[in-house]
Design an enzyme around this catalytic site. Structure first.
Site, PDB file in Angstrom:
ATOM      1  N   ASP A 191     -10.122 -13.554 -36.251  1.00 31.95           N
ATOM      2  CA  ASP A 191      -9.926 -14.554 -35.207  1.00 31.95           C
ATOM      3  C   ASP A 191      -9.908 -15.910 -35.890  1.00 31.95           C
ATOM      4  O   ASP A 191     -10.893 -16.332 -36.508  1.00 31.95           O
ATOM      5  CB  ASP A 191     -11.050 -14.495 -34.171  1.00 31.95           C
ATOM      6  CG  ASP A 191     -10.898 -15.554 -33.102  1.00 31.95           C
ATOM      7  OD1 ASP A 191      -9.989 -15.421 -32.261  1.00 31.95           O
ATOM      8  OD2 ASP A 191     -11.684 -16.528 -33.117  1.00 31.95           O
ATOM      9  N   GLU A 275      -4.404 -12.219 -34.869  1.00 31.63           N
ATOM     10  CA  GLU A 275      -3.748 -12.624 -33.636  1.00 31.63           C
ATOM     11  C   GLU A 275      -2.553 -13.516 -33.937  1.00 31.63           C
ATOM     12  O   GLU A 275      -2.626 -14.392 -34.806  1.00 31.63           O
ATOM     13  CB  GLU A 275      -4.744 -13.367 -32.746  1.00 31.63           C
ATOM     14  CG  GLU A 275      -4.219 -13.684 -31.362  1.00 31.63           C
ATOM     15  CD  GLU A 275      -5.261 -14.348 -30.487  1.00 31.63           C
ATOM     16  OE1 GLU A 275      -4.983 -14.584 -29.301  1.00 31.63           O
ATOM     17  OE2 GLU A 275      -6.356 -14.629 -31.002  1.00 31.63           O
ATOM     18  N   CYS A 327     -15.212  -7.688 -23.222  1.00 33.75           N
ATOM     19  CA  CYS A 327     -16.439  -7.340 -23.943  1.00 33.75           C
ATOM     20  C   CYS A 327     -16.104  -6.277 -24.981  1.00 33.75           C
ATOM     21  O   CYS A 327     -15.555  -5.214 -24.644  1.00 33.75           O
ATOM     22  CB  CYS A 327     -17.505  -6.834 -22.980  1.00 33.75           C
ATOM     23  SG  CYS A 327     -18.996  -6.203 -23.799  1.00 33.75           S
ATOM     24  N   ASP A 356     -16.270 -16.095 -31.000  1.00 34.76           N
ATOM     25  CA  ASP A 356     -15.303 -15.794 -32.054  1.00 34.76           C
ATOM     26  C   ASP A 356     -15.500 -14.394 -32.611  1.00 34.76           C
ATOM     27  O   ASP A 356     -14.521 -13.686 -32.899  1.00 34.76           O
ATOM     28  CB  ASP A 356     -15.423 -16.829 -33.174  1.00 34.76           C
ATOM     29  CG  ASP A 356     -15.042 -18.218 -32.712  1.00 34.76           C
ATOM     30  OD1 ASP A 356     -14.279 -18.319 -31.735  1.00 34.76           O
ATOM     31  OD2 ASP A 356     -15.508 -19.208 -33.321  1.00 34.76           O
TER      32      ASP A 356
END
Length: 414
Positions: A191, A275, A327, A356
């Site tokens: 991330d 990502e 989650c 994060d």
């Protein structure tokens, strides 16, 4: 696979003048050929072929009084400039017709001697590696090179580049075999952020160096000194070079940090998932300076080609995937959260998550699902390709940059 190796060159005064002539001749051929094609298009005439342009703007132009100085440089430089124009035109037409994926490519533009970067290209007939460590370039001479690392094989092409700070670089394209690393047991989801440059799914955090922010004070002072100089004066040229050198130092430090971090991640993990961020969109927000200072696109590109080089798996998770809303323990989704929320308890299982770290774990799980599905296009990750093919060397060094896009100072990245 093809890789590009870059080295710093130190030409003497005579060689600098010879390179300046070569840069100018290549630029003139590019502009003349581009002008012919634009005029033919405006007049409704057929597309001018490369063979006709080569005959008119190179062969016959050398015999005229106006363009006789084209014979002072290697003919390979002029031919390669025309080939680069053909490539730029083809990319533009393919982008219009939808054959080229990605962002739209603009038409080729005219080049100027005031551009931030000048470059010329040679094939194997116009350069040679000497035994004493120098590189012979046709009609330039033997260039002194700082060999930071040996070439793995004989190069197939050479690009000589001069950046805005007056530094010269030699870029060799080399055909190499992948260097497969030993099998690793771990996988990583990444991330990317601003407070921490990268957070891995195992909890590790890579701090953000913020090279531009650290150099802002000196850049502001140099900018004020530049603004006081008279335009067109020698003092202004000296001040401009000082500003360019400082920007080059910032770019070099950022690139060195990206290389070290990406190499460590690829060596430690068998699969890497990241990502796919909308960097262009974030670059138009109030966080633009911090986003560009982080250099996410360059970092992801390094992860991609190093994964291919070392036999690792690499995949991009689509930017629409809600990594910060799910989650990672139970899969409960409780909606978007403001940026100031760094920790939050799950509404389903009660687990307290770091924002994060939780996003990195979700990127890992989604990346595994993409790889297990064996396809790039899924409901949550449309357009996240798994790159396992050969990575060609970039051809953007001697091409036409996009309108409004400044050339980055320093050693061109792979």
């Amino acid at each position: 696979m093809q890789l590009r190796y870059n080295y710093r060159a130190y030409p003497d005064a005579a060689q600098c003048r010879a390179l300046a002539r070569a840069f100018g001749c290549a630029r003139v051929v590019w502009n003349d050929c581009l002008r012919d094609r634009r005029e033919a298009q405006a007049a409704g005439l057929p597309y001018v072929k490369s063979a006709e342009l080569s005959r008119l703007r190179i062969t016959q132009a050398k015999r005229t009084e106006e363009r006789a100085w084209l014979a002072d440089v290697s003919a390979v430089v002029l031919q390669q400039s025309l080939r680069d124009l053909d490539t730029a035109c083809k990319n533009f037409f393919d982008s219009l017709n939808g054959k080229r994926k990605g962002r739209k490519v603009g038409p080729p533009r005219y080049k100027s001697k005031k551009d931030a970067r000048q470059s010329i290209r040679f094939n194997t007939n116009a350069f040679a590696l000497r035994g004493d460590g120098t590189v012979y370039v046709a009609k330039v001479g033997d260039l002194k090179v700082k060999w930071s690392r040996p070439l793995p094989a004989a190069p197939t092409s050479l690009t000589v580049t001069k950046d805005s700070s007056g530094r010269y670089f030699l870029s060799f394209v080399v055909d190499t075999q992948p260097e497969i690393l030993p099998q690793a047991e771990t996988e990583a989801g990444i991330d990317l952020g601003l407070s921490a440059f990268a957070v891995l799914s195992d909890g590790r955090k890579i701090g953000s160096p913020r090279f531009l922010r650290r150099a802002e004070r000196k850049l502001k002072r140099l900018g004020r000194e530049l603004s006081r100089k008279v335009k067109g004066s020698k003092n202004r040229a000296k001040a401009r070079i000082k500003v360019a050198r400082q920007h080059a130092r910032v770019a070099d430090r950022r690139r060195d940090f990206h290389h070290k971090a990406s190499t460590q991640i690829i060596r430690d993990n068998q699969a890497v998932y990241v990502e796919d961020l909308a960097v262009a969109g974030l670059g138009r927000t109030r966080l633009a300076k911090s986003v560009h200072d982080a250099g996410w696109s360059a970092f992801v590109g390094m992860l991609e080609y190093k994964a291919v080089k070392h036999g690792r798996t690499f995949a991009k998770v689509d930017r629409a995937f809600p990594s910060s809303q799910i989650c990672s323990a139970c899969g409960y989704r409780d909606g978007p959260k403001p940026l100031h929320v760094w920790q939050w308890p799950c509404g389903g299982c009660g687990t307290v998550h770091d924002r994060d770290h939780n996003a990195a774990r979700n990127v890992l799980f989604e990346g595994r699902r993409i790889v297990a599905a064996g396809r790039a296009e899924t409901s949550n990750a449309c357009g996240a390709p798994i790159r396992r093919a050969h990575v060609p060397a970039q051809r953007g060094e001697a091409g036409s940059p996009r309108k409004g896009q400044k050339a980055q100072a320093g050693i061109p990245g792979l």
